[in-house]
Design an enzyme around this catalytic site. Structure first.
Site, mmCIF file in Angstrom:
data_model
loop_
_atom_site.group_PDB
_atom_site.id
_atom_site.type_symbol
_atom_site.label_atom_id
_atom_site.label_comp_id
_atom_site.label_asym_id
_atom_site.label_seq_id
_atom_site.Cartn_x
_atom_site.Cartn_y
_atom_site.Cartn_z
ATOM 1 C CG ASP B 11 71.840 40.634 5.875
ATOM 2 O OD1 ASP B 11 70.888 41.240 5.363
ATOM 3 O OD2 ASP B 11 73.020 40.752 5.470
ATOM 4 C CG ASP B 130 71.650 42.883 -4.846
ATOM 5 O OD1 ASP B 130 71.821 43.729 -3.950
ATOM 6 O OD2 ASP B 130 71.118 41.782 -4.640
#
Lengths: 206, 256
Positions: B11, B130
């Site tokens: 990330d 997600d």
């Protein structure tokens, strides 16, 4: 040493360029036939799909230029779609291709537990000896990302094979032309080794 | 035989690799280019970068990172985060990434998958999804967006199938329930999506131990496992993960 990179549409040449830079080779973008003049060798990379690739090649007159190049002693390496369109035909949208190596690109047949596209690292087994695989172990891993695979008409063109439901030709050769279905530019050390072999290869005209 | 992939996820926020739990409490853990190079040398099969920088003007930083990574590592990598238009996809691919991943923006505008696949090929377009456990949904899972903060009305399985038919070439499937817990991937979710879809599935969220990875690649039928904290925090190396998997009969790439 100057290596031409065949550019037939906003395709991503960057990965091959980066790998060649790592190997110390200079590159030239070839987006029209004139730019092939004086090159030591050429790489025909490719992502995307066969019909669009063929249309883009014809638009730029690169289809005939590549056919002429394939008859010379200048080594040419096709990668992925660049490998598939060297054959006579592709099942992808039933596309007529360059016909530099006799054969057809076929879609993987559906099989339980096998995903299509094949994405990831698979082993490449040598059939006979070719300078392209010098110093590379039999069964070394290379990175694949494809739904169609090359099927050469002649066993002589078949340099290496890989198993994904079917045993297919993952590397092909005819005279001064070699082609691989995997992405050497994304296959770590063995991929770089294969590209280095291509740069060192002294081919004979077919 | 096609091997199972170990995919390392980085990330990136404001040009630094960061790690948070359930998308919160982020701390910087290093330079993404240096980390990418180290994981490449350790034998990571693939890398994923998610740009979690909030503001649009910082996009240039990410493109610069992609360009530098592409010069140094010779395995595939994908980039996601804030990809809203085909032009965003093109910028990332031209900078040297193999694949671009769309998540929340694809829920808002599914055509981006179709347009991306038409322009760059399905192999270049990854759907990031997600999923949150929700018994009221037909498949038992609901799609959530914006880092898990916003619920949608989409069923996870139905959305994955739709994305596949629109041209997504791969799915990175993240379990919001498992993410950051280090208690294991959501095996049930992964198995369902992977079995129902023709395209490869990369399992994400929850890796903490070696057996978690083994389970999601076998019982969970995942084609690849995404790891982050497990390797970033120094608990395990890629060779340790692959050695463990090999010893248990899972085919992995060891000749790097």
């Amino acid at each position: 040493m100057v290596v031409g990179l065949i550019d037939y549409k906003a395709g991503n040449l960057g990965s091959v360029e980066n790998a060649l830079a790592r190997l110390g080779a200079a590159t030239r973008i070839v987006d029209r036939p004139e730019r092939l003049a004086g090159l030591d060798r050429a790489i025909f990379p490719g992502v995307g799909e066969a019909r669009a690739a063929m249309e883009a090649l014809r638009e730029r007159g690169l289809d005939r230029a590549l056919a002429a190049l394939s008859r010379s002693a200048t080594p040419l390496l096709g990668i992925c779609i660049g490998c598939q369109v060297l054959l006579g035909r592709s099942e992808e949208r039933d596309t007529e291709c360059l016909g530099i190596i006799a054969g057809t690109s076929r879609r993987f047949p559906p099989a339980p537990g096998l995903k299509i596209p094949q994405i990831g690292w698979n082993q490449v087994y040598h059939r006979g000896r070719h300078a392209l695989f010098r110093g590379i172990p039999d069964g070394a891993s290379f990175y694949f990302d494809h739904s169609y695979y090359p099927e050469p008409a002649s066993a002589e063109a078949w340099v290496a094979e890989t198993d994904y439901g079917v045993r297919f030709a993952s590397a092909l050769a005819r005279g001064s032309v070699v082609a691989v279905q995997f992405h050497p530019e994304k296959s770590g050390r063995w991929g770089l080794a294969l590209l280095a072999n291509f740069l060192a290869w002294r081919a004979e005209a077919s | 035989m096609l091997t199972k992939r170990i995919v390392v996820c980085l990330d990136v926020r404001d040009g630094k690799t960061t790690k948070g739990v359930k998308f919160e409490h982020n701390v910087d853990i290093g330079d993404p280019v240096e980390m990418a190079e180290a994981y490449y040398e350790q034998g990571a099969d693939e890398l994923v970068f998610y740009d979690i920088t909030a503001s649009a003007e910082r996009r240039g930083i990410m493109i610069d990172i992609v360009r530098r990574v592409a010069e140094r590592i010779f395995v595939p990598f994908s980039v996601g985060g804030g990809i809203a238009k085909v032009d965003d996809m093109r910028a990332v691919l031209l900078a040297g990434a193999e694949k671009v991943s769309v998540n929340s923006q694809a829920v808002r505008n599914p055509r981006i998958i179709e347009e991306g696949a038409a322009q760059f090929g399905s192999q270049a377009v990854v759907l990031g999804m997600d999923a949150l456990r929700d018994p009221s949904m037909p498949s038992g899972y609901r799609v959530v967006v914006d880092g898990g903060r916003v619920r949608t009305e989409l069923d996870a399985l139905a959305w994955a199938k739709r994305a596949e038919s629109l041209g997504a070439g791969e799915i990175v499937l993240n379990s919001i329930d498992a993410d950051g817990t280090r208690e294991g991937y959501d095996i049930e979710l992964t198995r369902m999506i992977s079995t129902e879809l023709a395209v490869p599935v990369v399992a994400s969220g929850g890796a903490g131990r070696l057996d978690h990875i083994e389970r999601v690649l076998t019982e969970g039928r995942a084609d690849a496992a995404l790891v982050a904290s497990m390797v970033h925090l120094g608990s395990f190396t890629i060779p340790e993960i692959k050695g463990y998997l090999r010893d248990r009969g899972v085919a992995v790439r060891l000749d790097y």
